[in-house]
Design a protein around this motif. Structure first.
Motif, mmCIF file in Angstrom:
data_model
loop_
_atom_site.group_PDB
_atom_site.id
_atom_site.type_symbol
_atom_site.label_atom_id
_atom_site.label_comp_id
_atom_site.label_asym_id
_atom_site.label_seq_id
_atom_site.Cartn_x
_atom_site.Cartn_y
_atom_site.Cartn_z
ATOM 1 N N LYS A 295 0.827 -1.217 0.000
ATOM 2 C CA LYS A 295 0.000 0.000 0.000
ATOM 3 C C LYS A 295 0.858 1.262 0.000
ATOM 4 O O LYS A 295 0.467 2.291 -0.561
ATOM 5 C CB LYS A 295 -0.921 0.010 1.219
ATOM 6 C CG LYS A 295 -2.117 -0.928 1.104
ATOM 7 C CD LYS A 295 -3.006 -0.826 2.329
ATOM 8 C CE LYS A 295 -4.230 -1.724 2.198
ATOM 9 N NZ LYS A 295 -5.107 -1.663 3.399
ATOM 10 N N ASN A 296 2.015 1.173 0.632
ATOM 11 C CA ASN A 296 2.913 2.333 0.695
ATOM 12 C C ASN A 296 3.838 2.423 -0.516
ATOM 13 O O ASN A 296 4.782 3.223 -0.526
ATOM 14 C CB ASN A 296 3.741 2.286 1.980
ATOM 15 C CG ASN A 296 2.884 2.480 3.222
ATOM 16 O OD1 ASN A 296 1.831 3.132 3.167
ATOM 17 N ND2 ASN A 296 3.312 1.903 4.334
ATOM 18 N N GLY A 297 3.578 1.571 -1.512
ATOM 19 C CA GLY A 297 4.356 1.635 -2.743
ATOM 20 C C GLY A 297 5.661 0.880 -2.718
ATOM 21 O O GLY A 297 6.477 1.014 -3.633
ATOM 22 N N GLY A 298 5.877 0.076 -1.683
ATOM 23 C CA GLY A 298 7.128 -0.669 -1.574
ATOM 24 C C GLY A 298 7.004 -2.089 -2.103
ATOM 25 O O GLY A 298 5.919 -2.560 -2.460
ATOM 26 N N ASN A 299 8.125 -2.773 -2.151
ATOM 27 C CA ASN A 299 8.182 -4.165 -2.599
ATOM 28 C C ASN A 299 8.486 -5.078 -1.415
ATOM 29 O O ASN A 299 9.123 -4.659 -0.442
ATOM 30 C CB ASN A 299 9.264 -4.352 -3.667
ATOM 31 C CG ASN A 299 9.036 -3.462 -4.873
ATOM 32 O OD1 ASN A 299 8.092 -3.647 -5.634
ATOM 33 N ND2 ASN A 299 9.909 -2.462 -5.043
ATOM 34 N N VAL A 300 8.047 -6.330 -1.523
ATOM 35 C CA VAL A 300 8.237 -7.304 -0.441
ATOM 36 C C VAL A 300 9.127 -8.431 -0.943
ATOM 37 O O VAL A 300 8.873 -9.014 -1.997
ATOM 38 C CB VAL A 300 6.891 -7.871 0.041
ATOM 39 C CG1 VAL A 300 7.111 -8.902 1.144
ATOM 40 C CG2 VAL A 300 5.984 -6.751 0.531
ATOM 41 N N LEU A 301 10.159 -8.756 -0.170
ATOM 42 C CA LEU A 301 11.074 -9.844 -0.498
ATOM 43 C C LEU A 301 10.931 -10.936 0.555
ATOM 44 O O LEU A 301 11.034 -10.674 1.758
ATOM 45 C CB LEU A 301 12.517 -9.331 -0.527
ATOM 46 C CG LEU A 301 13.621 -10.365 -0.803
ATOM 47 C CD1 LEU A 301 13.416 -11.017 -2.168
ATOM 48 C CD2 LEU A 301 14.996 -9.707 -0.720
ATOM 49 N N VAL A 302 10.676 -12.175 0.110
ATOM 50 C CA VAL A 302 10.465 -13.301 1.025
ATOM 51 C C VAL A 302 11.502 -14.385 0.715
ATOM 52 O O VAL A 302 11.342 -15.143 -0.242
ATOM 53 C CB VAL A 302 9.046 -13.888 0.891
ATOM 54 C CG1 VAL A 302 8.819 -14.966 1.954
ATOM 55 C CG2 VAL A 302 7.994 -12.793 1.005
ATOM 56 N N PRO A 303 12.587 -14.480 1.496
ATOM 57 C CA PRO A 303 13.531 -15.588 1.308
ATOM 58 C C PRO A 303 12.873 -16.891 1.759
ATOM 59 O O PRO A 303 12.386 -16.986 2.900
ATOM 60 C CB PRO A 303 14.701 -15.226 2.233
ATOM 61 C CG PRO A 303 14.481 -13.789 2.624
ATOM 62 C CD PRO A 303 13.017 -13.560 2.560
ATOM 63 N N CYS A 304 12.828 -17.897 0.888
ATOM 64 C CA CYS A 304 12.050 -19.091 1.215
ATOM 65 C C CYS A 304 12.630 -20.326 0.550
ATOM 66 O O CYS A 304 13.451 -20.248 -0.366
ATOM 67 C CB CYS A 304 10.595 -18.909 0.790
ATOM 68 S SG CYS A 304 10.383 -18.765 -0.999
ATOM 69 N N TYR A 305 12.180 -21.490 1.022
ATOM 70 C CA TYR A 305 12.440 -22.751 0.347
ATOM 71 C C TYR A 305 11.412 -22.921 -0.767
ATOM 72 O O TYR A 305 10.352 -22.285 -0.748
ATOM 73 C CB TYR A 305 12.339 -23.913 1.330
ATOM 74 C CG TYR A 305 13.446 -23.948 2.361
ATOM 75 C CD1 TYR A 305 14.771 -24.113 1.980
ATOM 76 C CD2 TYR A 305 13.171 -23.833 3.728
ATOM 77 C CE1 TYR A 305 15.793 -24.156 2.925
ATOM 78 C CE2 TYR A 305 14.181 -23.880 4.677
ATOM 79 C CZ TYR A 305 15.486 -24.035 4.262
ATOM 80 O OH TYR A 305 16.494 -24.075 5.195
ATOM 81 N N PRO A 306 11.674 -23.809 -1.724
ATOM 82 C CA PRO A 306 10.760 -23.915 -2.868
ATOM 83 C C PRO A 306 9.529 -24.773 -2.622
ATOM 84 O O PRO A 306 8.753 -25.018 -3.547
ATOM 85 C CB PRO A 306 11.652 -24.558 -3.948
ATOM 86 C CG PRO A 306 12.633 -25.370 -3.185
ATOM 87 C CD PRO A 306 12.900 -24.611 -1.917
ATOM 88 N N SER A 307 9.332 -25.252 -1.403
ATOM 89 C CA SER A 307 8.180 -26.116 -1.121
ATOM 90 C C SER A 307 7.750 -25.900 0.327
ATOM 91 O O SER A 307 8.226 -24.982 0.998
ATOM 92 C CB SER A 307 8.564 -27.584 -1.367
ATOM 93 O OG SER A 307 7.479 -28.437 -1.137
ATOM 94 N N GLY A 308 6.839 -26.743 0.805
ATOM 95 C CA GLY A 308 6.416 -26.674 2.203
ATOM 96 C C GLY A 308 5.501 -25.502 2.487
ATOM 97 O O GLY A 308 4.487 -25.301 1.811
ATOM 98 N N VAL A 309 5.883 -24.691 3.484
ATOM 99 C CA VAL A 309 5.048 -23.563 3.917
ATOM 100 C C VAL A 309 4.844 -22.554 2.797
ATOM 101 O O VAL A 309 3.848 -21.819 2.783
ATOM 102 C CB VAL A 309 5.687 -22.886 5.155
ATOM 103 C CG1 VAL A 309 4.924 -21.628 5.549
ATOM 104 C CG2 VAL A 309 5.709 -23.853 6.332
#
Length: 649
Positions: A295-309
């Motif tokens: 909403k504030n015009g920013g981007n979200v980065l999510v470091p994650c594994y390729p499966s599971g959660v």
């Protein structure tokens, strides 16, 4: 029965169980937390990693040795990192002769990443069992890890810093590196293919015989696609291995508790790594933080594994963004195996929860991300080069690796890290997020820590153990004391009422299971010749002259071979059996003329003393000891009294 622990991290277990002459390895997890001690492997060369200074205190602390050491260690943001070939921490392989391991049992895809080290670099010749989803997704995990490391190769190996006299003088957190001399370079894609070709897949509740001695069965643990708990049983003993189990309602098939009940021993591992947080509230917090940033015009980065959660995050976040009027915001999933992992999630329908299985028969995709892909809201790419032609901000990017040392996440931190409008959200609990961010400081983007670990909490584990009621419990040593950050929380431990035994890396413990019986089959021809005699209602016994044949750990009584000169039948004789009633025995001695008798009885044994004749009789469960002098007449009287107390066949 012995249990040996080869892993330092109870969430990445590796145990070796020896039972009935069979050696079984329970999981072979790879502890990736040691990656945070290395400098990141950026895709774009020439960034600040190549301009970092050597550790300036090396020469001051270690003299001439420090000059060579300084080339191995780089200083970045006030911390020291290893600047060399990325190394991994496999389980301890010198404690056990791996060529003697008969079977490896894998409970989930995250607990098999060290498997190629064992199959390709040791003398292991045994079998490997796991479920099909565990095999396929575990293989994808390995391929992603190897691809990330190999695409940015480093040639310099660093070993001087590992020497004990140097390591203890290094700054934190490098000083706390666990057994770095045992770290290994990563295996190759060829190793993965060769390793996976040796794995045998099983279904839930399918039984596999191990050399005729044991039977192994897997049942759903509810943690991830295909994750399972293992039941190892003989004819009279039962051992359960509970690892990475969840009682929460997510996408995998729910936990099956019934096979875990009434076992002799339960071996427990892989409880939650975040006992102070609740997965449901963390998912909610994740969605809220992502939406506020967008909403504030920013981007979200999510470091994650390729499966599971990650599958659940796609579902929850897309729904939350819809409710916030942000349905046009794109979600990007970037991984070398992104296409495969999304495809497998829809293929393994029979391994999913009932609600997701029911969608398959409508027919509909079990996961919302299939629809998100078809609508273009979720876009998957195998590398960042493909993203350039179809990239729109603001957006949410899911990519690896959660350690922030390898993978495309490094590029996005460089791209977005200088703006406070952007947010990085940590959801994987495997890595301490402040240590992961160390080489990127100072960082302007917002940092949110929302660890989502669906493994059993301590209260859930205690409830499960109360329900399945094992005779004995074995747990990691760290599960018996509260976490160091909250020592005043006695509820964050395994219940001491269960009297658990504990283990840690390097321990070899003897489990309190003693084999008392063995199952023996009787050949039908031999059985036809037997004449049982009933000794009490429901119980009959008979005398048997037979040949005992042992083959493939199975015991069979067969008729004697009349042509075998050594197999001469025994002459029939009288067999004595029964339990001595001490008071009856004393009365019978009195009738024999022995009246001076002292009797002392306890729960475990009875002592009968004849002081005039200097005789002591000790009666225990399963044995009777008579200590007397040389008066033969008294010996005969005692013998006759004993025989009258027993029954004859």
């Amino acid at each position: 029965m012995k249990l040996c622990c080869l892993s330092n991290n109870p969430s990445k277990p590796c145990l070796v169980l020896t039972f009935k002459g069979v050696t079984l390895m329970l999981d072979c997890g790879l502890d990736l937390t040691q990656l945070v001690n290395f400098l990141p492997l950026p895709l774009v060369t020439g960034w600040k990693w190549n301009k970092l200074p050597d550790w300036i205190l090396a020469a001051e602390k270690f003299g001439k040795q420090g000059e060579e050491l300084s080339h191995e260690l780089k200083e970045c943001s006030g911390r020291v990192f290893v600047n060399g070939v990325m190394e991994l921490a496999p389980p301890e392989m010198l404690m056990v002769d791996l060529s003697q391991v008969d079977v490896i049992l894998i409970s989930n895809s995250a607990s098999m990443l060290a498997l190629p080290f064992i199959t390709q670099y040791t003398g292991f010749r045994g079998e490997i069992f796991c479920t099909d989803p565990t095999l396929q997704i575990g293989k994808l995990y390995m391929r992603e890890l190897v691809t990330y490391i190999e695409r940015v190769p480093r040639t310099k190996s660093c070993s001087r810093w590992k020497k004990a006299d140097i390591l203890k003088n290094l700054p934190l957190p490098l000083r706390e590196a666990v057994n770095p001399t045992s770290w290994r370079k990563c295996y190759t894609l060829q190793d993965i293919d060769a390793c996976m070709s040796r794995v045998q897949v099983m279904g839930f509740n399918e039984k596999k015989s191990v050399f005729g001695s044991l039977t192994v069965t897997c049942c759903s643990s509810g943690y991830s696609l295909g994750s399972c708990n293992w039941i190892i049983h003989s004819e009279y003993e039962k051992i359960c291995y509970i690892s990475a189990t969840s009682t929460l309602t997510t996408h995998p098939k729910p936990i099956d508790q019934a096979p875990l009940r009434n076992s002799n021993v339960v071996i427990l591992s892989s409880l939650t790594q975040t006992p102070l947080t609740n997965p449901d509230s963390m998912i909610g917090e994740f969605c809220v933080n992502a939406a506020v940033t967008i909403k504030n015009g920013g981007n979200v980065l999510v470091p994650c594994y390729p499966s599971g959660v990650t599958y659940d995050l796609f579902e929850c976040l897309s729904g939350h963004l819809d409710s916030c009027g942000l349905s046009t915001v794109p979600l990007y999933f970037i991984s070398p195996i992104s296409d495969s992992t999304l495809a497998y999630s829809n293929i393994f329908a029979e391994w999913l929860s009932t609600s997701k299985q029911s969608k398959v028969y409508l027919p509909e995709p079990p996961f919302p991300h299939a629809e998100l892909l078809s609508l273009g809201r979720l876009k998957q790419f195998t590398n960042i080069h493909d993203v350039q032609n179809d990239f729109k901000c603001p957006c949410v990017v899911f990519t690896g690796h959660p350690s922030l040392r390898i993978g495309d996440v490094i590029h996005f931190i460089e791209l977005w890290g200088k703006s406070s409008a952007n947010t990085i959200i940590f959801t994987e609990p495997d890595f301490p997020y402040l240590d992961a961010l160390g080489p990127f400081q100072p960082l302007q983007m917002r940092v949110c820590y929302c660890p989502i670990d669906t493994s059993l909490s301590f209260s859930q584990a205690n409830k499960l153990l109360k329900d399945i009621r094992p005779q004995h419990l074995v747990v990691p040593e760290s599960y018996l004391t509260p976490p160091t950050s909250v020592t005043q929380r006695p509820d964050l431990v395994i219940n001491a009422d269960l009297s658990p035994m504990s283990y840690k890396q390097g321990d070899v413990i003897t489990l309190p299971v003693k084999r008392k019986f063995e199952c023996i089959e009787i050949d039908p021809k031999l059985a036809a010749t037997l004449e049982p005699i009933e000794v009490k209602p429901g119980s009959a016994i008979t005398m048997v002259n037979a040949t005992l044949v042992v083959r493939d750990n199975k015991y069979v009584l067969q008729p004697l071979n009349p042509e075998d000169k050594l197999a001469k039948p025994f002459k029939p004789r009288t067999y004595i059996y029964g339990t001595i009633n001490c008071k009856t025995f004393v009365d019978l001695l009195a009738k024999q003329g022995i009246s001076d008798v002292k009797l002392e009885e306890t729960e475990e044994k009875a002592i009968i003393e004849l002081p005039n004749d200097d005789i002591l009789i000790q009666v225990e469960n399963g044995s009777t000891h008579i200590m007397c002098g040389g008066d033969e007449s008294v010996r005969v009287k005692i013998r006759d009294a004993l025989l009258q107390c027993l029954q004859k066949l």
